[in-house]
Design an enzyme around this catalytic site. Structure first.
Site, PDB file in Angstrom:
ATOM      1  N   GLU A 135      35.440  34.384  50.726  1.00 17.45           N
ATOM      2  CA  GLU A 135      35.604  35.562  51.600  1.00 17.45           C
ATOM      3  C   GLU A 135      34.994  36.733  50.852  1.00 17.45           C
ATOM      4  OE1 GLU A 135      36.713  35.322  54.578  1.00 17.45           O
ATOM      5  OE2 GLU A 135      37.647  33.351  54.533  1.00 17.45           O
ATOM      6  N   CYS A 170      37.523  45.091  52.770  1.00 15.27           N
ATOM      7  CA  CYS A 170      36.282  44.386  53.083  1.00 15.27           C
ATOM      8  C   CYS A 170      35.853  44.739  54.507  1.00 15.27           C
ATOM      9  CB  CYS A 170      36.473  42.885  52.929  1.00 15.27           C
ATOM     10  SG  CYS A 170      37.895  42.249  53.805  1.00 15.27           S
TER      11      CYS A 170
HETATM   12  N1  LIG Z   1      35.996  38.969  53.000  1.00 14.60           N
HETATM   13  C1  LIG Z   1      37.205  39.275  52.586  1.00 14.60           C
HETATM   14  O1  LIG Z   1      38.195  38.754  53.072  1.00 14.60           O
HETATM   15  C2  LIG Z   1      37.400  40.307  51.502  1.00 14.60           C
HETATM   16  C3  LIG Z   1      38.645  40.905  51.369  1.00 14.60           C
HETATM   17  C4  LIG Z   1      38.830  41.863  50.387  1.00 14.60           C
HETATM   18  C5  LIG Z   1      37.811  42.208  49.534  1.00 14.60           C
HETATM   19  N2  LIG Z   1      36.599  41.619  49.670  1.00 14.60           N
HETATM   20  C6  LIG Z   1      35.510  42.040  48.800  1.00 14.60           C
HETATM   21  O2  LIG Z   1      35.917  42.130  47.434  1.00 14.60           O
HETATM   22  C7  LIG Z   1      35.115  43.078  46.759  1.00 14.60           C
HETATM   23  C8  LIG Z   1      35.959  44.014  45.942  1.00 14.60           C
HETATM   24  O3  LIG Z   1      36.763  43.332  45.061  1.00 14.60           O
HETATM   25  P1  LIG Z   1      36.429  43.163  43.492  1.00 14.60           P
HETATM   26  O4  LIG Z   1      35.609  44.312  43.027  1.00 14.60           O
HETATM   27  O5  LIG Z   1      37.708  42.851  42.828  1.00 14.60           O
HETATM   28  O6  LIG Z   1      35.482  41.896  43.552  1.00 14.60           O
HETATM   29  P2  LIG Z   1      34.824  41.102  42.344  1.00 14.60           P
HETATM   30  O7  LIG Z   1      33.892  40.130  42.957  1.00 14.60           O
HETATM   31  O8  LIG Z   1      34.321  42.026  41.290  1.00 14.60           O
HETATM   32  O9  LIG Z   1      36.052  40.332  41.656  1.00 14.60           O
HETATM   33  C9  LIG Z   1      36.836  39.431  42.395  1.00 14.60           C
HETATM   34  C10 LIG Z   1      37.541  38.472  41.454  1.00 14.60           C
HETATM   35  O10 LIG Z   1      36.568  37.660  40.801  1.00 14.60           O
HETATM   36  C11 LIG Z   1      36.876  37.581  39.435  1.00 14.60           C
HETATM   37  N3  LIG Z   1      35.695  37.235  38.636  1.00 14.60           N
HETATM   38  C12 LIG Z   1      34.782  38.070  38.086  1.00 14.60           C
HETATM   39  N4  LIG Z   1      33.845  37.350  37.420  1.00 14.60           N
HETATM   40  C13 LIG Z   1      34.160  36.051  37.574  1.00 14.60           C
HETATM   41  C14 LIG Z   1      33.581  34.839  37.124  1.00 14.60           C
HETATM   42  N5  LIG Z   1      32.475  34.822  36.402  1.00 14.60           N
HETATM   43  N6  LIG Z   1      34.177  33.680  37.474  1.00 14.60           N
HETATM   44  C15 LIG Z   1      35.295  33.673  38.217  1.00 14.60           C
HETATM   45  N7  LIG Z   1      35.893  34.794  38.662  1.00 14.60           N
HETATM   46  C16 LIG Z   1      35.333  35.969  38.351  1.00 14.60           C
HETATM   47  C17 LIG Z   1      37.474  38.939  39.135  1.00 14.60           C
HETATM   48  O11 LIG Z   1      38.197  38.886  37.931  1.00 14.60           O
HETATM   49  C18 LIG Z   1      38.350  39.138  40.354  1.00 14.60           C
HETATM   50  O12 LIG Z   1      39.570  38.448  40.197  1.00 14.60           O
HETATM   51  C19 LIG Z   1      34.356  43.808  47.851  1.00 14.60           C
HETATM   52  O13 LIG Z   1      33.042  43.317  47.902  1.00 14.60           O
HETATM   53  C20 LIG Z   1      35.105  43.423  49.116  1.00 14.60           C
HETATM   54  O14 LIG Z   1      34.348  43.502  50.291  1.00 14.60           O
HETATM   55  C21 LIG Z   1      36.381  40.679  50.632  1.00 14.60           C
END
Ligand SMILES: NC(=O)c1ccc[n+]([C@@H]2O[C@H](COP(=O)([O-])OP(=O)(O)OC[C@H]3O[C@@H](n4cnc5c(N)ncnc54)[C@H](O)[C@@H]3O)[C@@H](O)[C@H]2O)c1
Length: 479
Positions: free
Chosen positions: A249, A287
């Protein structure tokens, strides 16, 4: 709020991280809210093996009761939970309280779904070569472990959407919450244990994603990785996950489309309210926040004037002050990026109508008009309280503008013309079209998720997540 020194929730115990600790900072005042443990790769392995060897025998009734008890505990501690979300995320208490209400809904829907058997019975004598047999379908939990990785923007609700369907379907899940907001995820885990959840069904590993991320995704005990977060990490997970299920997502760049047939009376005000709420609630960090406002040109100036008035009335500041509708974004780095995009848009011809000021992680609600689709502020996902107004002439043009984006999560449409609403519903390349609602409108039960760079079309929402977390087995009988 007192400083919280947290530990892992590993193998039914509270355990220190083998790779040290990290601090969690309040984005509003820069104070440390607490610290959390950094799990090592060896601890990832321990968690996954512990989960793998456990098979839950909880009945539907027992799972449902755990989730109902958790909902009751949450109701009793709603204020504590909301304050913790606010302390580590900078979201206003108004937003945090709203989030607690959503988490409660997830628990209640999960409790209901746990009781529902969606197995089917198929007759087999339906064609000339049919036979007198029956095919029965049934759902089983996965053999392997579910790994869930969550973002910062809804610190508890993102976690609830992963773990509640897992409990309802008798699975075992290991969570890695966002390192920006780990404290409320651990608080929620404790609430579930207190409600009677066997600890092997839910473990929480905090830590450095660079150290433990890959181990979580590639370990042989893991059957499914469910990830909510940005496109970059999501695509990386898709690349390294290999032969296992993934539910991704990812980001969004959702439009609110305002059509001229609504006129310039009360319905224009209604559209303005949707634009403001969609852009500024949760500090614009959903999001499905409104990230582009597409307004038909004949009503654009009246719309923008009223949006400026609604934006100037949007209270913001200290997130703990109950009068403020909006707090900060997640950190100063994020606020600076948004500020830079607003400045770049102005330099390229956009007009700043209000807002734009930044103080640390606080960005004032901001309206830009004369925005063009190629400006970074709308081309990329701008995760903050910005309302960029783009004008269009025809419905065809609006549809083309939306579909030109690499994202395809959700959308909102303000029109009373059924022919236009139908065209948007049929032709927008997105997961959801909400007529007279913000793109973020949903219930926690119903299917939710995007296409294109927003996801691979697998849905979340409690019911769909249960489907993703189970295998559908069929057996046939000779009657
Ligand atoms: N489509 C949806 O349902 C939805 C809902 C909410 C947020 N989002 C999206 O989330 C983003 C914002 O959140 P964010 O900044 O926390 O996102 P992010 O992608 O920076 O981080 C998300 C998660 O991934 C982890 N992560 C980072 N590097 C990783 C790796 N190499 N391997 C595994 N995990 C890793 C982070 O620690 C965190 O827990 C926005 O783009 C938003 O649109 C999407």
């Amino acid at each position: 709020m007192s400083y919280r020194e947290e530990l892992l929730r590993l193998r039914g115990e509270r355990v220190a991280g083998e790779s040290g600790r990290f601090e969690v900072i309040n984005p509003f005042d820069g104070e440390a809210v607490g610290s959390a443990a950094k799990a090592s790769r060896a601890q990832v392995e321990q968690a996954l093996l512990y989960a793998k060897q456990f098979r839950s025998t909880l009945s539907r009734f027992e799972r449902s009761e755990i989730l109902r008890r958790a909902a009751a505990l949450l109701a009793a501690r709603a204020d504590e939970g909301a304050r913790l979300i606010t302390a580590e995320s900078g979201l206003s208490l108004q937003d945090s309280r709203y989030e607690i209400g959503r988490v409660s809904d997830v628990l209640v829907f999960g409790a209901n779904e746990a009781l529902r058997d969606d197995g089917q019975v198929f007759a087999c004598d339906l064609t000339a070569h049919g036979r007198q047999r029956k095919v029965v379908s049934m759902r089983e939990p996965l053999l392997g472990v579910i790994v869930a990785i969550t973002p910062f923007n809804h610190p508890i609700n993102q976690v609830a959407h992963k773990v509640v369907p897992s409990i309802a379907s008798n699975n075992r899940l290991v969570l890695k919450p966002s390192e920006k907001v780990p404290l409320s995820a651990l608080w929620f885990a404790d609430l579930l244990y207190e409600a009677g959840l066997p600890p092997a069904m839910f473990q929480v590993l905090t830590g450095d994603p660079a150290e433990i991320g890959e181990a979580l995704i590639t370990h042989p005990a893991v059957e499914l990785v469910t990830f909510t977060g940005g496109v970059e990490i999501g695509k990386r997970i898709a690349r390294v996950a290999g032969y296992r299920r993934t539910v991704l997502e990812l980001g969004g760049n959702d439009p609110l489309i305002v059509c001229s047939d609504i006129g310039e009376g009360a319905e224009l005000d209604r559209a303005v309210q949707l634009a403001a709420q969609g852009s500024y609630r949760n500090s614009g960090q959903r999001c499905t926040a409104v990230k582009r406002i597409l307004v038909q040109s004949s009503i654009a100036e009246r719309f923008t004037e009223r949006l400026v008035a609604a934006t100037e009335a949007w209270t913001f500041g200290d997130p703990l002050d109950e009068r403020n509708a909006m707090g900060t974004v997640i950190d100063e780095v994020a606020a600076r990026l948004l500020e830079r995009r607003v400045n770049d848009a102005q330099a390229a011809g956009a007009r700043l109508r209000c807002g734009g000021q930044r103080d640390g992680a606080m960005l004032a609600p901001t309206v830009l008009d004369r925005v063009r689709p190629e400006m970074e502020v709308v081309l990329e996902e701008s995760f903050g309280p910005i309302s960029p107004v783009i004008t269009f002439e025809t419905v065809d043009e609006a549809i083309a503008l939306v579909n030109a984006s690499r994202f395809g999560l959700s959308s909102g449409v303000c029109t009373n013309r059924l022919d236009w609403a139908t065209r948007f519903a049929q032709q927008l390349q997105v997961g959801t079209v909400n007529v007279w609602e913000v793109p973020g409108y949903r219930t926690e039960l119903t299917p939710f998720g995007g296409i294109k760079d927003s996801g691979l079309g697998h849905k979340e929402g409690v019911q769909e997540a249960i489907k993703a977390y189970t295998q559908l087995k069929t057996f046939t009988l000779p009657w």
